[in-house]
Write an enzyme that holds these catalytic residues in place. Structure first.
Site, PDB file in Angstrom:
ATOM      1  N   SER A   1       0.712  -1.397   0.268  1.00 46.52           N
ATOM      2  CA  SER A   1       0.149  -0.464  -0.341  1.00 46.52           C
ATOM      3  C   SER A   1       1.135   1.150   0.062  1.00 46.52           C
ATOM      4  CB  SER A   1      -1.029   0.413   1.595  1.00 46.52           C
ATOM      5  OG  SER A   1      -1.220   1.192   1.336  1.00 46.52           O
TER       6      SER A   1
ATOM      7  N   GLU B   1       0.255   3.281   1.945  1.00 45.48           N
ATOM      8  CA  GLU B   1       0.188   3.813   2.929  1.00 45.48           C
ATOM      9  C   GLU B   1       1.530   3.621   3.642  1.00 45.48           C
ATOM     10  OE1 GLU B   1      -2.518   6.787   4.343  1.00 45.48           O
ATOM     11  OE2 GLU B   1      -2.174   5.158   6.156  1.00 45.48           O
TER      12      GLU B   1
ATOM     13  N   TYR C   1      -1.804   0.359  10.555  1.00 47.04           N
ATOM     14  CA  TYR C   1      -2.090  -0.489   9.193  1.00 47.04           C
ATOM     15  C   TYR C   1      -1.034   0.182   8.186  1.00 47.04           C
ATOM     16  CZ  TYR C   1      -3.872  -0.712   4.393  1.00 47.04           C
ATOM     17  OH  TYR C   1      -3.889  -1.298   3.345  1.00 47.04           O
TER      18      TYR C   1
END
Ligand code: NAP
Ligand code: GDD
Length: 340
Positions: free
Chosen positions: A130, A132, A154
């Site tokens: 990801s 992120e 996460y």
């Protein structure tokens, strides 16, 4: 016929990927969690297809917390390709349940990789990494070489899983690859992610069923693409001669506020009358801006995004407006917005 095993088959990406793999003639096996209610609505149209049912799409109970089942499934199925999409995928929720997020996303990835070794099989392995992971970004745009600085449990869990994938590739010669995907959305996006929360609210507000939508940080910027195109990139990543890691993105960035302006504007409403701030949706640490550079994917995979921001917003708003109209026509009561 190639055989694929997919975790997260009931999710947004799992459903589009399953459609793609079936259309390419694959036999697809998906791992689903047991739940007390039905939660397969994104793949029901595939599972119930009389031409496919019981022949090319198979669902198996399992959980990323349960390594015994993962080993058993790999032993039985001996898949050619594994698409590991299952995760606790909500960033803000990961601050509420950090240990669970780490167990499923980080250790869960190790469980699958170890299950591959235990079962003595050699499938190609795709890890759903990801953007992120870039978090507090050190450069714009972000590319494969950009260092990670995750800003949430996460993000941290996904950094672990990214490096676990690289490590199994380097240690055991596994065909293990990361797709570092930037945000991708669709009418099947979960209702608590910001784009779908907005498109759904626009439909309800237009129909007079909702007065306001409560959001957090409107200034955050994301590189939003269209999910079906991103699942095509996943497949391409596993068709290469050698495993590698790829950024998948549009190369554009837009703020949450721009998404509101565009989405409300499409139905002739001024977003400022309907959007309110609710502190509950702010995060302890925020990722301010994400913008990816997909040039490696273009060069090596021949992959390019086609749907850009305005078209994406239109697809999502029109789908939610239509879904609500259909529900109302069928006299199904509308559900009020406001979820955690
Ligand atoms: P999603 O819609 O939230 O789907 C997540 C899937 O994981 C669901 O099928 C869910 O099953 C399953 N899952 C959750 N916990 C599990 C567990 N303990 N055991 C087995 N399965 C479990 O996510 P998505 O948007 O499709 O994203 C797919 C993957 O890509 C995720 O790993 C996500 O982190 C990653 N990713 C997504 C994006 C994006 O913008 N969408 C970008 C980069 C990376 P239930 O249906 O039972 O909940
Ligand atoms: N969810 C949500 N709800 N986000 C909001 C809200 C709100 O009410 N208001 C503002 N936001 C802001 C968030 O603070 C964030 O900056 C941005 O909108 C996007 O939030 P999400 O849609 O929840 O997505 P995300 O970027 O945090 O995470 C998604 O993309 C990642 C890839 O970068 C998820 O799909 C992750 O699984 C994925 O890895």
């Amino acid at each position: 016929m190639k055989r694929a095993l997919t975790t997260g088959v009931t999710g947004q990406d799992g459903s589009y990927l399953t459609e793609l793999l079936l259309s390419k003639g694959y036999e697809v096996h998906g791992i689903i969690r047991r739940a007390s209610t039905f939660h397969t609505e994104r793949i029901d149209h595939l599972y119930q297809d009389p031409h496919l049912r019981g022949t090319r799409l198979f669902l198996h109970y399992g959980d990323l917390s349960d390594s015994v089942t993962l080993v058993k499934l790999l032993n039985e199925l001996k898949p050619d390709e594994i698409y590991h999409l299952g995760a606790q995928s909500h960033v803000r929720v990961s601050f509420d349940i950090p240990e669970y997020t780490a167990d499923i996303n980080a250790v869960g990835t190790i469980r699958i990789l170890e299950a591959i070794r235990q079962a003595g099989v050699r499938p190609r392995f795709y890890q759903a990494s990801s953007s992120e992971m870039f978090g507090k970004v050190v450069e714009i745009p972000q590319r494969e070489t950009t260092p990670f600085h995750p800003r949430s449990p996460y993000g941290v869990s996904k950094v672990f899983a990214f490096w676990a994938t690289v490590n199994y590739r380097e240690s055991y010669g596994l065909f293990a690859a990361n797709g570092v995907l930037f945000n991708h959305e669709s009418p099947r996006r979960g209702e608590t992610f910001v784009t779908r929360k907005i498109s759904r609210a626009v439909a309800h507000i237009k129909a007079g069923l909702q007065k306001k939508v409560y959001l957090g940080n409107l200034e955050a910027k994301r590189d939003w693409g269209y999910a079906p195109e991103y699942t095509e990139a996943m497949w391409l990543i596993l068709q290469q001669d050698s495993p590698d890691d790829y950024v998948i993105a549009t190369g554009e960035t837009h703020s949450v506020q721009e998404f509101c302006e565009e989405a409300f504007g499409l139905v002739g409403l001024d977003w400022r009358r309907y959007v309110e701030l609710d502190q509950r949706y702010l995060r302890p640490a925020e990722v301010d801006v994400l913008m990816g550079d997909p040039s490696k994917a273009k060069k090596r995979l021949g992959w390019e995004p086609k749907v850009k921001f305005k078209e994406l917003v239109k697809i999502m708003v029109e789908a939610d407006v239509k879904a609500l109209e259909d529900r109302l026509a069928g006299k199904v009561p509308a559900v009020e917005d406001e979820r955690p």
